[in-house]
Design a protein around this motif. Structure first.
Motif, PDB file in Angstrom:
ATOM      1  N   VAL A   1      41.686  36.365  36.843  1.00  0.00           N
ATOM      2  CA  VAL A   1      40.416  36.645  37.774  1.00  0.00           C
ATOM      3  C   VAL A   1      40.940  35.518  39.042  1.00  0.00           C
ATOM      4  N   GLY A   2      41.109  34.062  38.520  1.00  0.00           N
ATOM      5  CA  GLY A   2      41.169  33.210  39.412  1.00  0.00           C
ATOM      6  C   GLY A   2      42.500  33.160  40.068  1.00  0.00           C
TER       7      GLY A   2
ATOM      8  N   MET B   1      40.703  30.711  36.165  1.00  0.00           N
ATOM      9  CA  MET B   1      42.052  30.683  35.966  1.00  0.00           C
ATOM     10  C   MET B   1      42.433  31.163  34.473  1.00  0.00           C
ATOM     11  N   ASN B   2      41.321  31.009  33.662  1.00  0.00           N
ATOM     12  CA  ASN B   2      41.620  31.457  32.123  1.00  0.00           C
ATOM     13  C   ASN B   2      41.114  32.655  31.756  1.00  0.00           C
ATOM     14  N   THR B   3      40.376  33.531  32.867  1.00  0.00           N
ATOM     15  CA  THR B   3      39.652  34.644  32.473  1.00  0.00           C
ATOM     16  C   THR B   3      40.797  35.766  33.070  1.00  0.00           C
TER      17      THR B   3
ATOM     18  N   ALA C   1      43.722  48.836  42.978  1.00  0.00           N
ATOM     19  CA  ALA C   1      42.232  48.722  43.458  1.00  0.00           C
ATOM     20  C   ALA C   1      41.647  47.753  42.323  1.00  0.00           C
ATOM     21  N   GLY C   2      40.697  46.747  42.858  1.00  0.00           N
ATOM     22  CA  GLY C   2      39.791  46.032  41.845  1.00  0.00           C
ATOM     23  C   GLY C   2      38.172  46.659  41.687  1.00  0.00           C
ATOM     24  N   PHE C   3      37.799  46.615  40.589  1.00  0.00           N
ATOM     25  CA  PHE C   3      36.436  47.120  40.336  1.00  0.00           C
ATOM     26  C   PHE C   3      35.522  46.191  39.631  1.00  0.00           C
TER      27      PHE C   3
ATOM     28  N   TYR D   1      31.056  39.476  33.599  1.00  0.00           N
ATOM     29  CA  TYR D   1      31.622  40.461  34.414  1.00  0.00           C
ATOM     30  C   TYR D   1      32.846  41.008  33.982  1.00  0.00           C
ATOM     31  N   LEU D   2      33.582  42.084  34.306  1.00  0.00           N
ATOM     32  CA  LEU D   2      35.023  42.369  34.090  1.00  0.00           C
ATOM     33  C   LEU D   2      35.550  42.705  35.498  1.00  0.00           C
ATOM     34  N   LEU D   3      36.706  42.102  35.623  1.00  0.00           N
ATOM     35  CA  LEU D   3      37.401  42.586  37.186  1.00  0.00           C
ATOM     36  C   LEU D   3      38.427  43.568  36.540  1.00  0.00           C
ATOM     37  N   CYS D   4      38.123  44.724  36.910  1.00  0.00           N
ATOM     38  CA  CYS D   4      39.077  45.789  36.274  1.00  0.00           C
ATOM     39  C   CYS D   4      40.071  46.329  37.336  1.00  0.00           C
ATOM     40  N   MET D   5      41.384  46.548  37.186  1.00  0.00           N
ATOM     41  CA  MET D   5      42.298  46.810  37.916  1.00  0.00           C
ATOM     42  C   MET D   5      42.651  48.149  37.768  1.00  0.00           C
TER      43      MET D   5
END
Length: 186
Positions: free
Chosen positions: A52-53, A68-70, A82-84, A123-127
């Motif tokens: 994510v970082g 940076m570790n997530t 695209a990010g969600f 949270y989850l940053l999903c690509m």
């Protein structure tokens, strides 16, 4: 079972051994929206090598060591650029909607600033994402391609990625080593 009664919002889908789509082997899919027009959701157990970082740093946003570790998550095969953001809390952003109690999805960039400053706890940053056209997911479920498991916040946000699928199998009382690749009908 009446197909019109199937509502899968805030549920996990687990592919059965008979699903003939290699993109979903060993995945856990979280369904965000399921209507008569179709369905969409995210794979939530496949971390990407990108953190994510790193993704936020590419946008010139500040990042913490924790970010940076997530890892970001490979959300699915559709629109992989695209990010969600799946997150807990309220739909306080420009393009947010409620999925379930205390679970929202945001697609607008204004959430990234909040991520950068550590203002979202879960949270989850999903690509990318997964989607099904009208009637497609229902047909796959009734054909036996997916197991359905009610979603919960610990599995979605707290369980280690490698353990999420097993957590759902355990919740459903399924022993994956006993699953057969083909269904029989009497």
């Amino acid at each position: 079972m009446n197909q019109a009664l199937l509502k899968l919002n805030h549920h996990f889908l687990i592919p059965t051994p008979q699903l003939q789509d290699d993109r979903f082997v060993d995945t856990l899919v979280y369904i965000c929206r399921h209507t008569k027009e179709g369905a969409w959701g995210f794979v939530v157990n496949q971390p990407l090598p990108n953190s994510v970082g790193a993704l936020l740093a590419d946008l010139d946003l500040p990042v913490s060591q924790q970010m940076m570790n997530t890892p970001a998550v490979d959300g699915g095969p559709v629109r992989i650029e695209a990010g969600f953001v799946l997150h807990t809390g309220q739909p306080d952003f420009k393009s947010s909607f409620v999925i379930a109690e205390n679970v929202c999805l945001t697609t607008s960039k204004d959430i990234l600033q909040h991520l950068a400053f550590g203002e979202l706890s879960h949270y989850l940053l999903c690509m990318g994402h997964c989607s099904w056209s009208k009637g497609q997911l229902e047909a796959e479920v009734y054909a036996g391609d997916w197991y359905i498991c009610p979603a919960d916040l610990p599995t979605l946000f707290l369980t280690p990625f490698a353990d999420r699928l097993a957590a759902c199998y355990a919740k459903m009382g399924i022993k994956p080593e006993r699953l057969a690749a083909n269904l029989g009908y009497a």
